[in-house]
Design a protein around this motif. Sequence first.
Motif, short mmCIF file in Angstrom:
data_model
loop_
_atom_site.label_atom_id
_atom_site.label_comp_id
_atom_site.label_asym_id
_atom_site.label_seq_id
_atom_site.Cartn_x
_atom_site.Cartn_y
_atom_site.Cartn_z
N TYR A 12 -11.33 5.14 4.04
CA TYR A 12 -10.31 4.36 4.74
C TYR A 12 -9.48 5.22 5.69
O TYR A 12 -8.77 4.70 6.53
CB TYR A 12 -9.38 3.69 3.73
CG TYR A 12 -10.03 2.56 2.97
CD1 TYR A 12 -10.13 1.29 3.51
CD2 TYR A 12 -10.55 2.78 1.68
CE1 TYR A 12 -10.73 0.25 2.82
CE2 TYR A 12 -11.16 1.75 0.98
CZ TYR A 12 -11.24 0.49 1.55
OH TYR A 12 -11.84 -0.53 0.85
N GLY A 62 -13.17 1.08 11.41
CA GLY A 62 -12.32 0.99 10.23
C GLY A 62 -12.79 1.82 9.06
O GLY A 62 -11.99 2.49 8.41
N LYS A 88 -9.51 -4.24 12.55
CA LYS A 88 -9.82 -3.92 11.15
C LYS A 88 -11.31 -4.04 10.84
O LYS A 88 -11.77 -3.52 9.81
CB LYS A 88 -9.04 -4.85 10.23
CG LYS A 88 -7.55 -4.56 10.17
CD LYS A 88 -6.79 -5.62 9.39
CE LYS A 88 -7.12 -5.57 7.92
NZ LYS A 88 -6.26 -6.52 7.15
N ILE A 131 -2.03 -0.03 7.72
CA ILE A 131 -2.18 -1.42 8.15
C ILE A 131 -0.93 -1.89 8.89
O ILE A 131 0.18 -1.77 8.40
CB ILE A 131 -2.46 -2.33 6.95
CG1 ILE A 131 -3.76 -1.91 6.27
CG2 ILE A 131 -2.53 -3.80 7.38
CD1 ILE A 131 -4.04 -2.63 4.96
N SER A 179 -4.01 -5.15 11.99
CA SER A 179 -4.90 -4.14 12.55
C SER A 179 -4.63 -2.80 11.88
O SER A 179 -3.80 -2.70 10.97
CB SER A 179 -4.69 -4.06 14.07
OG SER A 179 -3.33 -3.81 14.37
N LEU A 180 -5.31 -1.77 12.35
CA LEU A 180 -5.21 -0.44 11.75
C LEU A 180 -4.47 0.51 12.69
O LEU A 180 -4.74 0.52 13.90
CB LEU A 180 -6.60 0.11 11.45
CG LEU A 180 -7.46 -0.71 10.49
CD1 LEU A 180 -8.86 -0.11 10.38
CD2 LEU A 180 -6.81 -0.79 9.11
#
Length: 669
Positions: free
Chosen positions: A276, A270, A263, A288, A294-295
């Motif tokens: 985003y 990120g 992230k 998320i 994390s992404l």
Amino acid sequence: MLNIIKNDPWLNPYANAIEGRHNFYLKRLSDLTQAGRITLSDFASGYLYFGLHKTEDGWIFREWAPNATEIFLVGTFNDWQKQESFRLKRIDNGIWEVKIPSGRIHHEDLYKLHVSWEGGSGERIPAWSRRVVQDQQTLIFSAQVWEPENRYNFKYTGFKPDCSPLLIYETHIGMSTAEKKVGSYNEFRENILPRIKENGYNAIQIMAIQEHPYYGSFGYHVSSFFAPSSRNGTPDELRQLIDTAHEMGIAVIMDIVHSHAVKNEIEGIGRMDGSYDLYFPNDPNRRIHQAWDSLCFDYGKDEVLHFLLSNCKYWLEEFRFDGFRFDGVTSMLYYSHGLEESFSSYGDYYNGHQDPDAICYLTLANQLIHEVNPHAITIAEEVSGMPGLALDIESGGYGFDYRMAMNIPDFWIKTIKEKKDEEWHPSAIWWETTNRRADEKTISYVESHDQALVGDKTIIFRLIDADMYWFMSKLMSSSYTVDRGIALHKMIRLVTATTINGGYLNFMGNEFGHPEWIDFPREGNQWSYKYARRQWNLADDHNLKYHYLGDFDKEMIRLIKSIPDFQALPLVKIWDKDDDNILAYMRKELLFVYNFNPQKSYSDYGILVPAGEYEIVLDTDNQQFGGFGLNDDTIHHFTMYDPLYAKDNKGWLRLYLPARTAIVMRRIS
């Protein structure tokens, strides 16, 4: 009809879903390759375009940042100041570019991007950076120019992995040293590769290659996908490590993380341009990963496919990796990431909870990898059991060469924790070690790095626990717990490694029963490296019992390798009897017999096998492996005639089977 459905009639009710998935892949492949006008490999060459590149008259830098309003290249070459000559210009499709004359940028210069967007600005490490380093005083990460005058040139080209069978030694460069520090590529090449070669493994699987800001993440929270971790040395030192492994006949598989990203905004991707949803979904519920903090990637975007596919090709072409173990595949396949799902029936794989874009990406990745290198190896770490994962794409599969048999380590842990010794039933052991789809190859293993992490225990530590601190010396009296643990450790490994249909994996050090757990430096342990290393001296010290386990592992691997295409030999169960705790099976001329009974030794135990003469070729109870030597391994055994089975050319072997032992016999006539 696709072969995946022909091979498994139980998939017929889901034929539309399976064929729809396959057709979606074909459509996306056509889109990306411009209906075949270019190859997928041509499409996946973004690393040759984006990032910083040296040219004949200077340098050129490009970044994809459609939400940015202004970008400057800043670094040690301009005192980290926004200078007009380092201002990027927007060209097309959200791409920014700057050309810099010769003499302005030099090898080992540090740099970043200063990105502005509506309502904000910040420094960013470029997404396509090939080297990222951390300042040891400030702990700040920066990209670094890596253009040495004498780049490492590979000496061993055209390497082909030995997959008959694939015997993987899972490794982590940083924790491979015995010292309380981060190990280096050079130390691993000089000290550990020879061990692996001597132990007989023909592949290494390296964790934590992609740069990650937090060492304790074990490399799974990646920030810079194209940068090999600088903690361990330079990119050229990694190249030399891989080249040396190839010289030794060892394939090098990379543990690649495309299931999520860290992230961190300053170190990671990120919010490269303030948005985003550049590489990730716009919906925060999809973006998320709540369990991993994390992404998650948006696999439906062409630009994300371009980024990730280019990443696969980059590691194959630039570093000569022989393939990838894809981490977190279950998390990619399902919108739920597989969390709190039962996967108890086929319907659970085709209920609309699957992410078609992620599934398509994985299929495209396998297509690309094998297009770039037809001999490459791909392995899926996947726990749900999704059908077709390790089936070729043409048959309707995802194209992986292997899938991890993740049920096996879970079974062993559950057995050790919950079952009394007399309840170690051979029928259950056989089922778990051989339960797999007939058309998919697996990598079997007793334990990987997962089972050794802090909060868990290795198999040997579960078996012996505190007695390891007091009774592993050969100079002192032993204990029942240690004797039991050593015996079962060998038997567990033998039955797992010799029932494979594809390959076998071991995490470094576990073959000799490395004590305790793995715990990386963190605030909770005062940033200690005590448990983030490997104590090789334990295996080397013949006054300690660890070498017994290592010696047995070496002989077990040698035996497997001595049989051509061992993994492809028919696996035939000869006998299992839960009341006796006896299991026996054959692979061609090899007979494997186990007595898991904790107390009973059997004299003249009869097993019906092909008639002939048999010799013992491996015995877990041999004294050289820490056993008691209760069998005379030099004696040849002959089957006894039985008129009931003579027409089938079978007879009875009468064997002495000591408690908690296993023998491997070869039919020699």
